[in-house]
Scaffold this motif. Structure first.
Motif, PDB file in Angstrom:
ATOM      1  N   ARG A   1      -8.516   9.543  -4.943  1.00  0.00           N
ATOM      2  CA  ARG A   1      -7.645   8.570  -5.609  1.00  0.00           C
ATOM      3  C   ARG A   1      -7.069   7.586  -4.599  1.00  0.00           C
ATOM      4  O   ARG A   1      -6.994   6.384  -4.859  1.00  0.00           O
ATOM      5  CB  ARG A   1      -6.511   9.283  -6.338  1.00  0.00           C
TER       6      ARG A   1
ATOM      7  N   ALA B   1       1.982   1.758  -3.484  1.00  0.00           N
ATOM      8  CA  ALA B   1       0.837   2.243  -4.285  1.00  0.00           C
ATOM      9  C   ALA B   1       0.582   3.727  -4.034  1.00  0.00           C
ATOM     10  O   ALA B   1       0.335   4.504  -4.961  1.00  0.00           O
ATOM     11  CB  ALA B   1      -0.418   1.425  -3.943  1.00  0.00           C
TER      12      ALA B   1
ATOM     13  N   GLN C   1       0.836  -1.211   0.000  1.00  0.00           N
ATOM     14  CA  GLN C   1       0.000   0.000   0.000  1.00  0.00           C
ATOM     15  C   GLN C   1       0.869   1.259   0.000  1.00  0.00           C
ATOM     16  O   GLN C   1       0.528   2.263  -0.618  1.00  0.00           O
ATOM     17  CB  GLN C   1      -0.934   0.004   1.220  1.00  0.00           C
TER      18      GLN C   1
ATOM     19  N   ARG D   1       3.127   5.770  -5.760  1.00  0.00           N
ATOM     20  CA  ARG D   1       2.859   5.842  -7.216  1.00  0.00           C
ATOM     21  C   ARG D   1       1.775   6.891  -7.494  1.00  0.00           C
ATOM     22  O   ARG D   1       1.861   7.667  -8.435  1.00  0.00           O
ATOM     23  CB  ARG D   1       2.416   4.468  -7.745  1.00  0.00           C
ATOM     24  N   VAL D   2       0.758   6.870  -6.661  1.00  0.00           N
ATOM     25  CA  VAL D   2      -0.329   7.873  -6.819  1.00  0.00           C
ATOM     26  C   VAL D   2       0.254   9.292  -6.687  1.00  0.00           C
ATOM     27  O   VAL D   2      -0.037  10.187  -7.488  1.00  0.00           O
ATOM     28  CB  VAL D   2      -1.447   7.646  -5.771  1.00  0.00           C
TER      29      VAL D   2
ATOM     30  N   ALA E   1      -9.524   5.041  -3.555  1.00  0.00           N
ATOM     31  CA  ALA E   1      -9.767   4.014  -4.567  1.00  0.00           C
ATOM     32  C   ALA E   1      -8.607   3.039  -4.672  1.00  0.00           C
ATOM     33  O   ALA E   1      -8.809   1.835  -4.814  1.00  0.00           O
ATOM     34  CB  ALA E   1     -10.019   4.694  -5.913  1.00  0.00           C
ATOM     35  N   GLU E   2      -7.365   3.583  -4.580  1.00  0.00           N
ATOM     36  CA  GLU E   2      -6.202   2.736  -4.856  1.00  0.00           C
ATOM     37  C   GLU E   2      -5.477   2.244  -3.609  1.00  0.00           C
ATOM     38  O   GLU E   2      -4.784   1.233  -3.653  1.00  0.00           O
ATOM     39  CB  GLU E   2      -5.224   3.488  -5.768  1.00  0.00           C
ATOM     40  N   VAL E   3      -5.565   2.991  -2.518  1.00  0.00           N
ATOM     41  CA  VAL E   3      -4.869   2.603  -1.286  1.00  0.00           C
ATOM     42  C   VAL E   3      -5.882   2.675  -0.132  1.00  0.00           C
ATOM     43  O   VAL E   3      -5.990   3.699   0.536  1.00  0.00           O
ATOM     44  CB  VAL E   3      -3.666   3.557  -1.001  1.00  0.00           C
TER      45      VAL E   3
END
Lengths: 302, 227
Positions: free
Chosen positions: A146, A84, A81, A87-88, A149-151
């Motif tokens: 974001r 991730a 996480q 990256r975001v 949604a991703e983390v």
């Protein structure tokens, strides 16, 4: 140009008119002392206002440029996480730098509370990512969506919750400083009005003689107004110099602006120039107060 | 020059009008005495004549202008045409005699070399050259009155008003002051002296054609032949 000419003519004055009002009297001391004391206080009010302004700006700017992402997840997912989230952040406009704090960094952060031997690697402590913004900053709402949604374990803390009251407090402190300056101006005007009224009452005979010989009200008022204005300016100059010297010798907080108003009370750079405004401002207040008092008295004495 | 038409004046407190139905004309070059008991209104009438008071009724015209239509500044400027001598002289005690005498020039911004000569001549005329640098409290009563007269005439006014000018000085000094006032009248000035000193009035009448006015029962009347 005309105003400058009038101001110069006022400063030069009419020596003969000045001589008509006897020089002695307690109003001299009262006016000079009041102006000096008020100018001294005005320097501090100004310093308070400008220092709190600097502080508000600093907190507003610096803290707005930094944020923290906290990742709380099961131990086997926390590294994924974290990557991730990084990256975001790499693809988020307005983010200049993002860095995950190492175990060592987190141990140092917690050391003041738990001591140096805290086994960070064995405790379920959330991972922290330090985010530094650039330019106008990032869109916090978009970033939150974001990350959500991703983390799923990430929480963005942009410091707004505790930054806002600090900035508001500093802003109020600044407003308080300006209010103090206004009150000082009003009090100076009131005291000089009292002194001018006393001087006019004590010189009723002088006014009667000036009237008898054909002096116009403006001429009579001018003799008093100029005297009080110059006294107030002289007193304010002394008070300002004293105030500035006191500010200079005040103890400093080692140049650390975050130490707040207590150790940061002072002026910096061009802000010192503001103190030059105090004596002419005091003179202007004295001019207006004495002129109004003189006009009222001359109407009453007619 | 100065004309009063049914003028009345009241100070506003109980007791009504102090002066009423005063009609009077002061012609150029005339000489007047104003007499009457204390409190009759002599000083008040003089104050009306030099614009220090405004009538509560009637018309007072100074050089053709009704005083009610004049601003305070207009009255101040017009007052320079009227020289006034008070019994108590009214000086600025912190200024020397010469500066006190020159006050009317100072307030009208007319000081200069010509006026310095004028001042010097005037101090000589009233016999105060040697006392020019003295302060008013250092002067005798007679010297103060002569200094006040010099101040009253330094602007070359058309009228000189004197309120009990001999009230505080001896007879010899009174004579000297009267002589100066008569001299001014011969130069064409209009003179009005408020006094209750009948001896002074008789002395003046032997030197100049003077009209004697008496305030009686709030009105101004021409005094009888006994004066």
């Amino acid at each position: 140009m005309r105003a400058l000419h009038a101001a110069l003519a006022f400063l030069i004055g009419d020596p003969q008119a000045d001589r008509m009002v006897p020089p002695a009297g307690f109003t001299v001391t009262l006016t000079v002392f009041t102006s000096a004391a008020m100018a001294f206080l005005a320097v501090f009010a100004l310093a308070l206002s400008l220092a709190s302004g600097r502080l508000a700006e600093r907190w507003g700017d610096d803290l707005a440029k930094s944020a923290t992402i906290r990742i709380s997840a099961p131990a086997d997912q926390i590294e994924d996480q974290t990557r991730a989230a990084l990256r975001v952040l790499e693809t988020t406009p307005g983010v200049a730098e993002a860095r995950a704090l190492s175990d060592e960094d987190q141990r140092v952060l917690l050391e003041p509370w738990f001591g140096p031997d805290l086994p960070v690697d064995q405790l379920p402590i959330p991972r922290l990512i330090e985010v530094i913004a650039e330019g106008d900053g990032y869109d916090a709402t978009g970033l939150r969506l974001r990350l959500q949604a991703e983390v799923p374990g990430a929480v963005l803390d942009d410091h707004a919750a505790w930054r806002r009251p600090l900035v508001e407090a500093a802003g109020r402190l600044r407003a308080l400083g300006w209010l103090a300056i206004l009150l000082i101006g009003g009090a100076t005007g009131a005291m000089i009005t009292l002194a001018a009224n006393a001087a006019l009452a004590a010189n009723a005979q002088v006014i009667a003689v000036m009237r008898l010989v054909g002096a116009r009200d403006n001429y009579i008022a001018g003799a008093f107004v100029r005297r009080f204005t110059l006294r107030a300016a002289a007193g304010a100059l002394g008070g300002t110099v004293l105030g500035v010297l006191t500010l200079v010798i005040l103890p400093r907080g080692g140049g650390d602006d975050e130490t707040g108003v207590l150790t940061g009370l002072g002026l910096s750079g061009l802000q010192w120039g503001w103190t030059l405004v105090i004596p002419p401002l005091a003179a202007a207040v004295a001019f207006l107060a004495t002129r109004a008092a003189a006009r009222r008295s001359l109407q009453r004495l007619s | 020059m100065i004309e009063l038409e049914n003028v009345a004046y009241s100070y506003g407190y109980a007791g009504g009008e102090l002066l009423t139905e005063i009609s009077l004309k002061l012609a150029p070059g005339s000489f007047h005495f104003l007499t009457g008991p204390s409190g009759a209104g002599k000083t008040t009438l003089l104050k009306l004549l030099y614009g220090a008071l405004v009538p509560t009724a009637g018309h007072l015209r100074l050089w053709g202008q009704d005083i009610r239509a004049m601003s305070r500044d207009d009255i101040a400027i017009l007052r320079r045409k009227v020289g006034v001598v008070h019994q108590d002289c009214r000086f600025l005690d912190h200024l020397p005699v010469a500066e006190n005498v020159a006050l009317p020039l100072t307030v009208s911004h007319q000081g200069g070399p010509d006026q310095a000569q004028n001042l010097s001549d005037l101090l000589g005329w009233v016999g105060l050259t040697a006392r020019a640098d003295a302060l008013p409290p250092e002067l005798s009563g007679g010297e103060r009155q002569r200094a006040a007269l010099a101040r009253a005439v330094i602007m070359s006014p058309e009228i000189v008003l004197a309120d009990e000018p001999t009230g505080n000085i001896d007879w010899e000094m009174s004579q000297r002051l009267l002589h100066l006032l008569v001299e001014l009248n011969r130069m064409g000035k209009t003179i009005m002296i408020a006094t209750h000193d009948l001896q002074l009035i008789r002395a003046a009448k032997s030197q100049v054609q003077a009209r004697v006015l008496r305030i009686s029962n709030r009105r101004v009347q021409l005094a009888g032949a006994d004066l």
